[in-house]
Write an enzyme that holds these catalytic residues in place. Structure first.
Site, mmCIF file in Angstrom:
data_model
loop_
_atom_site.group_PDB
_atom_site.id
_atom_site.type_symbol
_atom_site.label_atom_id
_atom_site.label_comp_id
_atom_site.label_asym_id
_atom_site.label_seq_id
_atom_site.Cartn_x
_atom_site.Cartn_y
_atom_site.Cartn_z
ATOM 1 N N HIS A 177 0.811 -1.216 -0.008
ATOM 2 C CA HIS A 177 0.042 -0.002 0.067
ATOM 3 C C HIS A 177 0.825 1.171 0.091
ATOM 4 O O HIS A 177 1.779 1.342 0.883
ATOM 5 C CB HIS A 177 -0.765 0.165 1.242
ATOM 6 C CG HIS A 177 -2.105 -1.109 0.962
ATOM 7 N ND1 HIS A 177 -2.065 -1.975 0.167
ATOM 8 C CD2 HIS A 177 -3.151 -1.192 1.901
ATOM 9 C CE1 HIS A 177 -3.379 -2.244 0.335
ATOM 10 N NE2 HIS A 177 -3.831 -2.161 1.447
ATOM 11 N N LYS A 195 -13.085 5.776 6.881
ATOM 12 C CA LYS A 195 -13.524 6.797 5.973
ATOM 13 C C LYS A 195 -15.078 6.851 5.786
ATOM 14 O O LYS A 195 -15.891 7.931 5.415
ATOM 15 C CB LYS A 195 -12.896 6.598 4.648
ATOM 16 C CG LYS A 195 -13.080 7.381 3.386
ATOM 17 C CD LYS A 195 -12.273 6.833 2.104
ATOM 18 C CE LYS A 195 -12.643 7.489 0.980
ATOM 19 N NZ LYS A 195 -13.573 7.170 0.527
#
Length: 903
Positions: A156, A566
């Site tokens: 990532h 999120k």
């Protein structure tokens, strides 16, 4: 950064809370050397400009008034682009050096603690002692029997530094270590200082920005550096420490009293969710690179131990099994055998290990007469071990040779289990193409997985690639063993059909079958809530229970921290994840399944980051059960595993927490806390999520986010092979969690790590006795303690004085006002709950580090603000626009280094 005006001296002069003397000396040395390098490179004018900005930023911290702010803005505005780039690079380099000094000091502290007589807190020895005192020997033995810890390294994109920069920093680190050696002669010390100046010069002159986006195989090789430098040596060190803790008086003279419990996984070269550059060929090549590294590591270790195994046949008679194995190896490698007989004819154990190394070399090169797999190699090692033990040489049997056995058991010939990940929507599209009507039909997909289907002909590249990936999994299992590549993670799992879809595709791709363990990944709040229901649906399918029986009724489920935060905000996401852990643990007990929860945590607090050992102790009751799996992402990999001493401490802390959190006493305490505070938690979560959604779901917020953060520019940073969005579009839904968190960190809001928390806490604190209840939760409930402490860290790294300037880049004053108000509410309620006068009061070392860094981060933020203001207004000259964009990215690297956070 030079002489009396050095950044180091200025910093320690201006801030009251100084670092420890040893760290202060090293910071001063590195600051002075950087100042000298800057002067040699750019003259006294460059150093003077850096110093002017540094002093002005410190003055603004001490006296945050408009005149001081205007002074900093005017200094930054007065730089031409070339000078601004040099100044930004100077502060970035300074942070890289100071981070290194702090890491070096941490290693020094760990060594000093280790020399003490007391058991080090949160160590393996501390866990063994605590469990023996509070529980029993039987409880300890049971925990060790099922202990399993699996860090999974991911690509990532949260490591902002180039490999060349990391290598330069590593070379500086080597010279710092040399400088600490006792008894250095004056000439030796002078040479170290010369080398330090040379390496700092290289670091300063190395471009901070990549010119090309990394490829997946570049990312694989980057992670291999961690294996070569740390992990291979780390594993036996950790196991030996546990061996010593269990029975110190006989350590090294007997077999270990536990099975290996560490296993590394990797998504690097296997994670194709939203990354079209990861293909079946890339996955095959990734495993080949891993195998090359681990086989070289095992070969080198085997040769080293073989050379030292000079015990004669007279003093240490070989067993019949060893002589028979030696005869077979000599027949397969006659040239090497002849040379060995000539120089070590009377040393059979040495000859055998050396021929084992020859077989490893043949395995690596494919020259023939190699090992079929790691188990065959382990058989040879155990023959040598048993022969030595039988001859009375127990210390030789269970010393360095045991270390090699541990390495072979842990890493095999594959190094790390390569995991495949793909989005559930991709599987649905492919199945609809191959078998119209099959997508979403769990029962039909289950039948296909069990009984097969007539041959299918994929028409799309997507379908051909998916089937090729599964065939590569079968190929890797055949070549390197089943552990090499058998897990398939399904992103955004929402139904049982999403899970069996992968098994159906596997049957279509490989009709003869392969080992494939499908791992559902639940990410959004709704998906986390629905997880037990989805798994019940799965168990209801005819093929599922027989499959579980074959696998020993084991299952792995992954929880997504990034997207849930999120989606719902910091507080609501964390409480939802805690509830999901508890619900899944209950489901596993009810269903008689040994469940491993795989925690998809990121580096930043907004993505589930924070100290892992504290997080383990706060898991839901029954959800650990001596098994823990977690992603290690981006900069976290190098922060935790680049230095072997820090890596060992990290692994010991995590193992300590997993063992202690799995005891009956700990689970009872966690259960009591979860039950007692369930209603309060639900009340906070609802309010927090509503406040968070009221902000991010308002019309125009996506545009506001792009204006007040460097989000648009981050996609050009080239820090990873994966795009920043899962799909095209400018909405927040398509944006990945990493750039969402990264952008808010850069703008000094750090919004993802706290927004909504204050309103949630205030909803409870405002009721009669509510504040007292929250304080009790903070004291008595480990999960809530960890949640508040992590939020404190996010709030400390946020800075509203600087963030205000970013928020002013947009004319949407309502959004800015909401963020300011929630920040103030969150700070005041967190302090009230923790009964602190200042944030991070209980972690003064960390608070001091943030305070010392803030003025220097501010300097970079002001340069970044200048760039963003120009870019938002628009720059007519394309060449100038490109230079401003590059300068923005240099400041992004610097702020990330200063805050020690990306995504």
């Amino acid at each position: 950064m030079g002489d009396e005006g050095t950044a180091a001296r200025g910093l320690t002069r201006e801030i009251d809370e100084s670092p420890p003397p040893a760290l202060r000396r090293q910071v001063r040395l590195l600051g002075e050397m950087l100042g000298q390098v800057l002067q040699e490179s750019g003259g006294t004018e460059l150093l003077a400009d850096v110093e002017r900005l540094r002093r002005a930023a410190i003055a603004l911290r001490r006296e945050p008034v408009q005149d001081r702010r205007r002074e900093v803005i005017e200094i930054v505005a007065g730089f031409d682009l070339a000078r601004a780039e040099q100044v930004a690079s100077a502060f970035t380099t300074y942070f890289q050096l100071i981070n290194l000094a702090e890491e070096h000091h941490r290693v020094r502290t760990l060594r000093e603690r280790g020399r003490g007589a007391d058991v080090v807190s949160e160590s393996l020895a501390a866990a063994v002692r605590q469990i023996r005192e509070e529980e029993s020997e039987g409880v300890l033995a049971g925990l060790l029997a099922r202990l399993s810890i699996t860090p999974v390294l991911t690509a990532h994109p949260t490591e902002a530094r180039r490999r060349a920069v990391v290598d330069a920093i590593q070379r500086v680190a080597l010279q710092l270590e040399r400088l600490d050696e006792p008894g250095l002669a004056h000439s030796e010390e002078a040479d170290v200082r010369r080398r330090l100046l040379e390496e700092i010069t290289i670091l300063w002159r190395t471009a901070q920005l990549r010119q090309d986006r990394p490829t997946p195989l570049y990312e694989v090789r980057r992670v291999m550096a961690v294996f070569d430098e740390t992990l291979f040596r780390l594993v036996p060190a950790v196991y030996r420490e546990l061996d010593r803790a269990l029975a110190p008086d006989t350590v090294g003279t007997r077999p270990p009293q536990f099975e290996p419990f560490l296993e590394w996984g990797s998504w690097v070269g296997g994670d194709r969710d939203g990354n079209p550059t990861v293909t079946a060929d890339v996955t095959r090549d990734a495993m080949a690179i891993q195998a090359e590294h681990v086989l070289r590591g095992l070969e080198n270790a085997t040769r080293r131990i073989g050379r030292s195994m000079s015990a004669s046949a007279t003093s240490t008679p070989p067993s019949r099994e060893l002589l028979a194995a030696l005869e077979r190896d000599e027949a397969a490698h006659p040239a090497s055998a002849q040379a060995l007989r000539e120089r070590a004819g009377g040393e059979p154990h040495r000859r055998k290990l050396t021929l084992c190394a020859e077989r490893l070399a043949a395995t690596r090169t494919g020259a023939g007469a190699g090992y079929a797999g790691a188990e065959e190699f382990l058989v040879d090692l155990r023959i040598v071990q048993e022969s030595l033990a039988g001859a009375g040489a127990a210390r030789l049997a269970y010393g360095e040779l045991q270390h090699l056995i541990w390495q072979a058991q842990t890493f095999g010939f594959h190094l790390a289990s390569l995991e495949i990940r793909q989005h559930s929507e991709v599987h649905a599209r492919i199945l609809e193409e191959l078998i119209p009507g099959a997508s979403g039909d769990a029962e039909l997909l289950d039948r296909i997985a069990l009984q097969g289907w007539q041959s299918v002909t994929p028409q799309s590249d997507e379908a051909r690639e998916a089937l090729a990936t599964i065939r590569v999994m079968a190929e890797l299992q055949q070549r390197y063993g089943p552990r090499a590549c058998h897990r398939y993670v399904v992103s955004f799992t929402r139904s049982a059909a999403d899970i069996v879809a992968v098994r159906a595709l596997a049957r279509l791709a490989v009709p003869d079958g392969l080992r494939i363990d499908v791992v559902p990944l639940f990410e959004t709040r709704a998906d986390l809530d629905a997880a037990p229901r989805v798994l019940d649906e799965l168990l209801g399918l005819p093929g599922e229970r027989p499959r579980l029986e074959v696998g020993g009724r084991r299952m792995e489920v992954m929880l997504g921290y990034s997207d849930s935060a999120k989606d719902a905000g910091y507080l609501s996401a964390n409480l939802t994840l805690f509830a999901a852990q508890g619900a899944l643990a209950q489901w596993a007990r009810r269903s008689d399944v040994a469940l491993t929860l795989f925690h998809g945590r990121g580096g930043a607090v907004g993505r589930g980051g924070g100290p892992t050992n504290r997080a383990v102790r706060g898991q839901a009751p029954g959800s650990v059960s001596a098994r823990f799996k977690i992603t290690e992402q981006g900069e976290v990999i190098f922060e935790r595993y680049r230095n072997i001493h820090i890596a060992r401490r990290h692994v010991e802390q995590v193992t300590n927490a997993v063992l202690v959190a799995s005891t009956p006493r700990a689970e009872r305490a966690l259960t009591a806390g979860a039950e007692q505070y369930a209603e309060v938690a639900e009340q906070m979560a609802k309010v927090s999520e509503r406040v968070y959604r009221d902000l991010v779901e308002q019309e125009g917020f996506a545009e506001f986010f792009s204006q007040v953060t460097p989000s648009p520019e981050l996609s050009e940073l080239l820090i990873g092979s994966r795009p920043s969005r899962r799909k095209s579009g400018g909405d927040l839904a398509s944006l990945r969690a990493i750039p969402w968190v990264f952008a808010w960190t850069q703008s000094r809001c750090n919004l993802a790590g706290w927004y909504g928390l204050g309103s949630g806490l205030e909803a409870v604190a405002g009721e009669p006795g509510g504040l007292q209840t929250l304080r009790e939760m903070y004291r008595d409930w480990p999960f809530f303690t960890s949640l508040i402490e992590n939020a404190e860290l996010s709030l400390v790294k946020a800075d509203m004085q600087i963030a205000e300037l970013y928020l002013a880049l947009s004319d949407r004053a309502g959004f800015a006002a909401a963020i300011r108000a929630e920040y103030e509410t969150t700070v005041s309620t967190v302090l009230a709950v923790a009964e602190h006068e200042r944030l991070l009061q209980s972690r003064p070392v960390l608070r001091r580090a943030v305070d010392l860094r803030n003025p220097y981060v501010d300097a970079l933020s002001f340069i970044q603000l200048r760039c963003l203001s120009a870019l938002r207004r628009g720059i007519d000259d394309p060449h100038e626009a490109a230079r401003v964009a590059d300068l923005t990215l240099i400041t992004v690297n610097g702020v990330a280094a200063g805050l020690q956070n990306t995504g």
